[in-house]
Design an enzyme around this catalytic site. Structure first.
Site, PDB file in Angstrom:
ATOM      1  CD  GLU A 344      -3.177  -1.236   1.759  1.00  0.00           C
ATOM      2  OE1 GLU A 344      -3.686  -0.170   2.077  1.00  0.00           O
ATOM      3  OE2 GLU A 344      -3.671  -2.347   2.030  1.00  0.00           O
ATOM      4  CB  THR A 346       7.723   1.583  -0.856  1.00  0.00           C
ATOM      5  OG1 THR A 346       7.819   2.816  -1.588  1.00  0.00           O
ATOM      6  CG2 THR A 346       7.528   0.433  -1.832  1.00  0.00           C
TER       7      THR A 346
HETATM    8  N1  CAA Z   1      -6.299  11.185  -4.048  1.00  0.00           N
HETATM    9  C1  CAA Z   1      -6.901  11.621  -5.179  1.00  0.00           C
HETATM   10  N2  CAA Z   1      -6.218  11.847  -6.339  1.00  0.00           N
HETATM   11  C2  CAA Z   1      -4.912  11.622  -6.343  1.00  0.00           C
HETATM   12  C3  CAA Z   1      -4.206  11.152  -5.205  1.00  0.00           C
HETATM   13  C4  CAA Z   1      -4.965  10.951  -4.020  1.00  0.00           C
HETATM   14  N3  CAA Z   1      -4.394  10.510  -2.890  1.00  0.00           N
HETATM   15  N4  CAA Z   1      -2.907  11.012  -5.527  1.00  0.00           N
HETATM   16  C5  CAA Z   1      -2.785  11.364  -6.819  1.00  0.00           C
HETATM   17  N5  CAA Z   1      -3.997  11.732  -7.316  1.00  0.00           N
HETATM   18  C6  CAA Z   1      -4.323  12.214  -8.658  1.00  0.00           C
HETATM   19  C7  CAA Z   1      -3.574  13.510  -8.963  1.00  0.00           C
HETATM   20  O1  CAA Z   1      -4.303  14.619  -8.531  1.00  0.00           O
HETATM   21  C8  CAA Z   1      -3.447  13.443 -10.481  1.00  0.00           C
HETATM   22  O2  CAA Z   1      -4.656  13.826 -11.094  1.00  0.00           O
HETATM   23  P1  CAA Z   1      -4.710  15.078 -12.114  1.00  0.00           P
HETATM   24  O3  CAA Z   1      -3.681  14.800 -13.188  1.00  0.00           O
HETATM   25  O4  CAA Z   1      -6.102  15.072 -12.605  1.00  0.00           O
HETATM   26  O5  CAA Z   1      -4.356  16.298 -11.307  1.00  0.00           O
HETATM   27  C9  CAA Z   1      -3.311  11.947 -10.753  1.00  0.00           C
HETATM   28  O6  CAA Z   1      -3.862  11.264  -9.619  1.00  0.00           O
HETATM   29  C10 CAA Z   1      -1.873  11.531 -10.964  1.00  0.00           C
HETATM   30  O7  CAA Z   1      -1.184  11.913  -9.803  1.00  0.00           O
HETATM   31  P2  CAA Z   1       0.412  12.090  -9.743  1.00  0.00           P
HETATM   32  O8  CAA Z   1       0.892  12.836 -10.943  1.00  0.00           O
HETATM   33  O9  CAA Z   1       0.721  12.620  -8.380  1.00  0.00           O
HETATM   34  O10 CAA Z   1       0.875  10.560  -9.885  1.00  0.00           O
HETATM   35  P3  CAA Z   1       2.317   9.940  -9.737  1.00  0.00           P
HETATM   36  O11 CAA Z   1       2.536   9.034 -10.866  1.00  0.00           O
HETATM   37  O12 CAA Z   1       3.333  11.009  -9.457  1.00  0.00           O
HETATM   38  O13 CAA Z   1       2.132   8.977  -8.455  1.00  0.00           O
HETATM   39  C11 CAA Z   1       2.401   8.195  -6.190  1.00  0.00           C
HETATM   40  C12 CAA Z   1       2.091   9.369  -7.142  1.00  0.00           C
HETATM   41  C13 CAA Z   1       2.067   8.770  -4.811  1.00  0.00           C
HETATM   42  C14 CAA Z   1       3.848   7.751  -6.240  1.00  0.00           C
HETATM   43  C15 CAA Z   1       1.436   7.010  -6.516  1.00  0.00           C
HETATM   44  O14 CAA Z   1       1.698   6.428  -7.777  1.00  0.00           O
HETATM   45  C16 CAA Z   1       1.480   5.910  -5.476  1.00  0.00           C
HETATM   46  O15 CAA Z   1       0.873   6.034  -4.409  1.00  0.00           O
HETATM   47  N6  CAA Z   1       2.191   4.778  -5.784  1.00  0.00           N
HETATM   48  C17 CAA Z   1       2.218   3.612  -4.881  1.00  0.00           C
HETATM   49  C18 CAA Z   1       1.141   2.653  -5.248  1.00  0.00           C
HETATM   50  C19 CAA Z   1       0.879   1.690  -4.127  1.00  0.00           C
HETATM   51  O16 CAA Z   1       0.670   2.083  -2.979  1.00  0.00           O
HETATM   52  N7  CAA Z   1       0.813   0.407  -4.452  1.00  0.00           N
HETATM   53  C20 CAA Z   1       0.470  -0.590  -3.456  1.00  0.00           C
HETATM   54  C21 CAA Z   1      -0.281  -1.703  -4.096  1.00  0.00           C
HETATM   55  S1  CAA Z   1      -1.764  -2.117  -3.304  1.00  0.00           S
HETATM   56  C22 CAA Z   1      -1.357  -3.157  -2.011  1.00  0.00           C
HETATM   57  O17 CAA Z   1      -0.243  -3.262  -1.595  1.00  0.00           O
HETATM   58  C23 CAA Z   1      -2.511  -3.871  -1.419  1.00  0.00           C
HETATM   59  C24 CAA Z   1      -2.176  -5.106  -0.677  1.00  0.00           C
HETATM   60  O18 CAA Z   1      -1.956  -6.115  -1.243  1.00  0.00           O
HETATM   61  C25 CAA Z   1      -2.191  -5.081   0.801  1.00  0.00           C
END
Ligand code: CAA
Length: 360
Positions: A344, A346
């Protein structure tokens, strides 16, 4: 500012503590050794309402607040993080997203059995090349009119084999980047959906983590969540809440290890006295207690902000936890703790979220 828990929150905490001692503790080491999923325990947690804790009772949930959820997650995770991750994923990554963004038809069909704990779900975002960089989805969902044709592979999916309902994130329109991503509800048993190999993990070994393969799976259009192109935002918003659950899990693993260490320090003797009387051990225990309390405050603050409908993104990324080692249960807790720095988002991703928030 009031730090006191309500009677209802205290009752939930006590119920989770009792459940952990009577139902999770017996056999937890065997399940860890044998990589055995806690089927019976998850069924009972469902019957007690722990799998749909925050869902409105009209959809089969328990209608509790996020603070209660954090309290329950801590207590369950003190004893068995393999069971608590099922609780976390089902509550925050599956039920919350469906209740908040699903259609009425999706809620009646999928959310009700998930919230009642009759079945549980999985959240399928990660791919070999889309872990932290979640916009780089290779799984595709092509619009065929009445249905989408889903193709691709998902990796490291919690509840990969035992789930019945899967929320799958896929790319519908590559040119549109993250705005071309959608989220779909996929059922176990849909033609072309195959559960792949089970991961042999260092920790949370009772939890079933699998890769999933989708080959020309026909997903009805009615199973898309939200408007076309909403999938990436759906995933981010859902993960923001999920991170509170995983932070509470990390907290529980740490506080479980701390309680074992504290008790051990009162039994084990060295240099003619219980080791609790040595200042070196006292300092370690004092540091553990302080850091755990700080982590607990961060978790509860994130949960409270969510309950107030305030912005909780930074707070959920800040909430975190720690692990400690000693003898058998604590050794397992240490291995289990590692995963909370990975799934969820890193620890590096959490820093990205926090830095963006404080610098905006
Ligand atoms: N809420 C709403 N919208 C959001 C948001 C949030 N928290 N974060 C980003 N967005 C939106 C942005 O506003 C943007 O939209 P617009 O272009 O319309 O303005 C869009 O999403 C893209 O955002 P970014 O340009 O910020 O995206 P990014 O590529 O830079 O990514 C990141 C940001 C925080 C690194 C994100 O990719 C991320 O959280 N990555 C990690 C993913 C993750 O947690 N994976 C875990 C897998 S699930 C798991 O582990 C479950 C399990 O098994 C237990």
């Amino acid at each position: 500012m009031i730090f006191e828990l309500t009677e209802e929150q205290l009752a939930v905490q006590q119920a989770a503590r009792d459940f952990a001692q009577t139902e999770l503790l017996p056999g937890v080491i065997e399940r860890d050794n044998n990589q055995e999923f806690p089927y019976e325990q998850i069924k009972k947690l469902g019957e007690l309402g722990f799998l749909g804790m925050m869902v409105d009772p009209k959809y089969g949930g328990s209608g509790m607040d996020t603070v209660s959820y954090v309290l329950a997650m801590e207590e369950l995770s003190k004893v068995d993080a393999s069971a608590s991750v099922v609780v976390s994923v089902n509550n925050s990554l599956v039920c919350w997203g469906l209740e908040t963004f699903g259609s009425e038809e999706q809620k009646m069909k999928y959310l009700v059995p998930l919230a009642k704990g009759e079945v549980h779900g999985a959240f399928c975002l990660s791919e070999p090349e889309a872990g932290s960089d979640a916009t780089s989805q290779r799984t595709t969902a092509i619009d065929m009119g009445d249905y989408y044709l889903l193709n691709g592979t998902k990796n490291w999916i919690t509840n990969g084999n035992t789930a019945s309902t899967y929320i799958v994130i896929a790319q519908t329109n590559v040119e549109a980047g993250h705005r071309g991503i959608n989220a779909f509800i996929v059922e176990k048993g849909m033609e072309g959906f195959v559960v792949g190999k089970k991961e042999d993990k260092m920790g949370i070994r009772g939890s079933d983590t699998h890769s999933l393969m989708f080959t020309d799976v026909k997903v009805p259009k009615a199973n898309r969540i939200g408007e076309d192109g909403f999938g990436f935002k759906f995933a981010m918003k859902t993960l923001t809440g999920g991170r509170i659950g995983i932070a509470a899990q990390a907290l529980g693993i740490a506080s479980g290890a701390y309680e074992l260490s504290l008790n051990y320090s009162k039994e084990r003797k060295a240099f003619g006295t219980e080791i609790k009387n040595h200042q070196a051990i006292q300092f370690k225990l004092a540091d553990m207690a302080t850091e755990i309390e700080a982590a607990r405050m961060l978790c509860l603050k994130a949960a409270w902000l969510k309950d107030q409908h305030a912005d909780y993104g930074k707070a959920s990324s800040m909430a975190g936890g720690y692990g400690y080692v000693k003898e058998y249960h604590v050794e397992r807790l240490m291995r289990d703790a590692k995963i909370t720095q990975i799934y969820e988002g890193t620890s590096e991703v959490q820093r990205v979220v926090i830095a963006r928030d404080i610098l905006k």
